[in-house]
Design a protein around this motif. Sequence first.
Motif, PDB file in Angstrom:
ATOM      1  N   TYR A  57       0.843  -1.200   0.000  1.00 11.37           N
ATOM      2  CA  TYR A  57       0.000   0.000   0.000  1.00 11.37           C
ATOM      3  C   TYR A  57       0.879   1.251   0.000  1.00 11.37           C
ATOM      4  N   TRP A  74      -0.524  -3.619 -16.279  1.00  7.20           N
ATOM      5  CA  TRP A  74      -1.453  -2.496 -16.284  1.00  7.20           C
ATOM      6  C   TRP A  74      -0.810  -1.255 -16.898  1.00  7.20           C
ATOM      7  N   LYS A 105       0.751  10.346  -9.816  1.00  9.66           N
ATOM      8  CA  LYS A 105      -0.690  10.249 -10.043  1.00  9.66           C
ATOM      9  C   LYS A 105      -1.072   9.466 -11.300  1.00  9.66           C
ATOM     10  N   LYS A 116       1.193   3.900  -3.026  1.00  3.92           N
ATOM     11  CA  LYS A 116       0.775   5.277  -2.743  1.00  3.92           C
ATOM     12  C   LYS A 116       1.811   6.289  -3.207  1.00  3.92           C
ATOM     13  N   ARG A 128      -0.816   5.817 -10.922  1.00  2.36           N
ATOM     14  CA  ARG A 128      -1.881   5.219 -10.106  1.00  2.36           C
ATOM     15  C   ARG A 128      -3.168   5.110 -10.903  1.00  2.36           C
ATOM     16  N   LYS A 129      -3.376   6.086 -11.783  1.00  2.00           N
ATOM     17  CA  LYS A 129      -4.577   6.056 -12.622  1.00  2.00           C
ATOM     18  C   LYS A 129      -4.568   4.805 -13.495  1.00  2.00           C
ATOM     19  N   LYS A 130      -3.379   4.462 -13.979  1.00  2.15           N
ATOM     20  CA  LYS A 130      -3.268   3.279 -14.843  1.00  2.15           C
ATOM     21  C   LYS A 130      -3.734   2.028 -14.113  1.00  2.15           C
ATOM     22  N   ILE A 131      -3.440   1.983 -12.804  1.00  2.00           N
ATOM     23  CA  ILE A 131      -3.851   0.812 -12.035  1.00  2.00           C
ATOM     24  C   ILE A 131      -5.372   0.736 -12.011  1.00  2.00           C
ATOM     25  N   ARG A 132      -5.996   1.878 -11.719  1.00  2.00           N
ATOM     26  CA  ARG A 132      -7.457   1.886 -11.648  1.00  2.00           C
ATOM     27  C   ARG A 132      -8.067   1.462 -12.972  1.00  2.00           C
ATOM     28  N   LYS A 133      -7.443   1.925 -14.069  1.00  2.00           N
ATOM     29  CA  LYS A 133      -7.979   1.598 -15.387  1.00  2.00           C
ATOM     30  C   LYS A 133      -7.769   0.127 -15.723  1.00  2.00           C
ATOM     31  N   THR A 175      -5.583  -7.867 -16.611  1.00  2.00           N
ATOM     32  CA  THR A 175      -5.482  -8.579 -15.342  1.00  2.00           C
ATOM     33  C   THR A 175      -5.432 -10.090 -15.573  1.00  2.00           C
ATOM     34  N   LEU A 230      -7.307  -2.474 -13.744  1.00  2.00           N
ATOM     35  CA  LEU A 230      -7.764  -3.480 -12.789  1.00  2.00           C
ATOM     36  C   LEU A 230      -8.839  -4.404 -13.352  1.00  2.00           C
TER      37      LEU A 230
END
Lengths: 113, 596
Positions: free
Chosen positions: B35, B264, B43, B39, B46-51, B58, B53
């Motif tokens: 985590y 990702w 930014k 973190k 991190r956006k790439k991770i959200r996209k 995956t 997922l």
Amino acid sequence: MINFWGYSISETRSINYDTNDKSMTEYIARVVPSSKLCIGCGGCTAGCTAGNLTNFNIRKIQMLMKRGENKEAKEQLQKCMLCGKCMLVCPRGVETRKMILEMLNYIKTKLKS
Amino acid sequence: MQQYEYTNKIYYDHFVLPFTIGLVVLLGYLCVKYYKWIKSFPKEERKKIRKGLFSFKTIRSGWEIFRESLLHHNIFKTNPMLGYMHMTFAFGWFLLIVVGKIESMVYHTSAFNPPYFAIFFRYFHPAKETFPHSEFFAFLMDLILTFLLIGILLAVTKRFCSRIFGMKKTTKQRAYDLLILTVLWLIFPVRFLAESFTSGLNGGGSFLTHNAGNFFSGFLPLESLSYPAWWLYSSLLGLFFLLLPFSRYMHIPTEMVYIFLKNWGVKQGKEYNGFSEIQVNSCSRCGICINTCQLNTSCNINDTQPVYFFRRLRNHEEYAQQAEDCLMCGRCENSCPVGINLNAIRQSKRPDILRVTKDTYAYVPQPEVKPAKVAYFAGCMSHLTPGIIKSMLQIFEKTKADYTFIDEKAGVCCGRPLALSGNWKAAQVVMDKNLQMIDASQADILVTSCPICYKTFKEDYLLNIKVMHHTEYIDMLIREGKLKVNALDLKTVFHNPCELGRGCGVVEAPESVLKQVSQKIPTVYDGKKSLCCGGSLANTVIDATQKTKISSDTVKAYAAYQPDIIVTACPLCKKTLGKTSLEIPVKDIAELVAEA
Ligand code: SF4
Ligand code: SF4
Ligand code: SF4
Ligand code: SF4
Ligand code: SF4
């Protein structure tokens, strides 16, 4: 140099080896031993990318530093682009690029003003 | 005397505690650590991770984890023996857990039995009580255990005589690593003993544990040994889990996380951040990078390869020299089975020391550039090899190209040498100067003769025109029929410059051109396996003698194919190899094309 109605007084050209700050050249001789091999041929300056565009002169800076005159190095050295051509042309195998990096490092961290 | 709680369906005994505590602490630690690292990503990353997922990526990662973390497909490709060893460990353990879990579920028909139940199944399961396919499961579990024990045997052999694995040196260990290694090696033999002892007492097991149990019961007091063996097994597991985060085995969970992030689309930037930490911790210390590194093979330098460099980073040891002592040739990165961005991470650890202000390079004049379709940037190194420039100009003339030579007189460096020494800020200033020049040329294509320039033009300049290395440009001319070439009667070998082949993935174009202008001899160093010329600007630690040693070893390797000419595609390589290749001439591919 003071300009006095068209007249000027040249800076003194006397070099006082005893009072000059030799710490940088001692440091460089230690960490870049190959710098001691320089014969002052000027090959590095002739091919220099920065020297092609301005009066930056790496051979001269090197020579002055060895006498303990660090002013020029301090003022000029960042002009170098670290392209490494000087190292490639040097007939004596002086690692000029490493020397420049070490000098920059020394000027930034250790050299007294 | 052995009292199992057959009737009581709560499967518990105090000996499961070390295992359970170890597991819980480990999982907690990993969650917090990952985590924190994630973190710290910028930014956009991190956006790439959200996209990513909930996308196909995956699923692909899952497959890659299976292939790499379990089967170790990439290590297999490099070194089958080593791959087999890693596979028996990883895949064997994985199967032991999965099949054990299934077995325990078939027996107990509840998915919710505690995690330790499957692990210590042989202890809790009354041997005389059969359940569907129990014999088959027992056989399977024994088979997997055998597989694992063989893996351990190989690992022990490797440690004591690593030559069987074709590896010169096994990675050096510190005391802590030796401790956890011993724990890991003991886990499965102890499991084997515990299961055998239980089987010897109560029956059960299959070809391995059953027979071993019978054998041991002949001369060992199994009654008093079996229970402590389970305690030992559980304690070893627990200890392994507790030691894991601070040892090389951190790579087991971290590599999986890395594979997800990689798929990702998370990228290693210029900064050293949490993503770099994840990569550093994904290194399995397989040691493959040691054997590919020419600093090792030519200069006997054995403290700077990624495996050692990363270990310093992880142990918070001094690493300044190691950060600089690297040719950035990318040979290690190309062979790293985990696919870590080894060079980018090292580069991020080089300090920015130049004092750049906006006036630092103010002496560079405003460029005067004639507009044309093709902009030719020779690169400052090429100005030391006039033959290359002359050949390129000939080729432009011959094909009547509408070109402009943008760095003919007042060229500045592309900035990559500055960046290679960590000075990104200074590099940016120089890059802006070149950008103005490229803009002024209004060209559609930028051609360069220097792979170092090429790499940075492609990756850092964010140009919206096509960037080509001259080998690609010549290849295009030949394909389009604009340039006619005849094959010369010369045997050649091709030395693909590090920055071109491995650095930018340009492999086919130069090979195809060379095949058309000469008799190219295939070598084992073709494509991305090429050797470094040793002249790299990236290394400021080794001295001229060591560079010469690398260079002459490289020349020797290529000269063994007895070519008439060693061909390369970089002014720096040409200069460096030319200095040590006294018998065989070294030429740039452009020079050959101009002659053909
Ligand atoms: S080229 Fe080498 S020997 Fe000549 S002046 Fe420069 S550093 Fe000295
Ligand atoms: S590295 Fe610096 S001193 Fe050497 S040639 Fe390039 S710009 Fe000149
Ligand atoms: S960096 Fe890659 S090749 Fe080197 S030891 Fe780690 S995993 Fe193996
Ligand atoms: S990039 Fe090249 S020189 Fe550096 S560690 Fe890897 S193989 Fe060795
Ligand atoms: S990469 Fe090398 S040859 Fe190309 S411009 Fe930069 S320093 Fe010069």
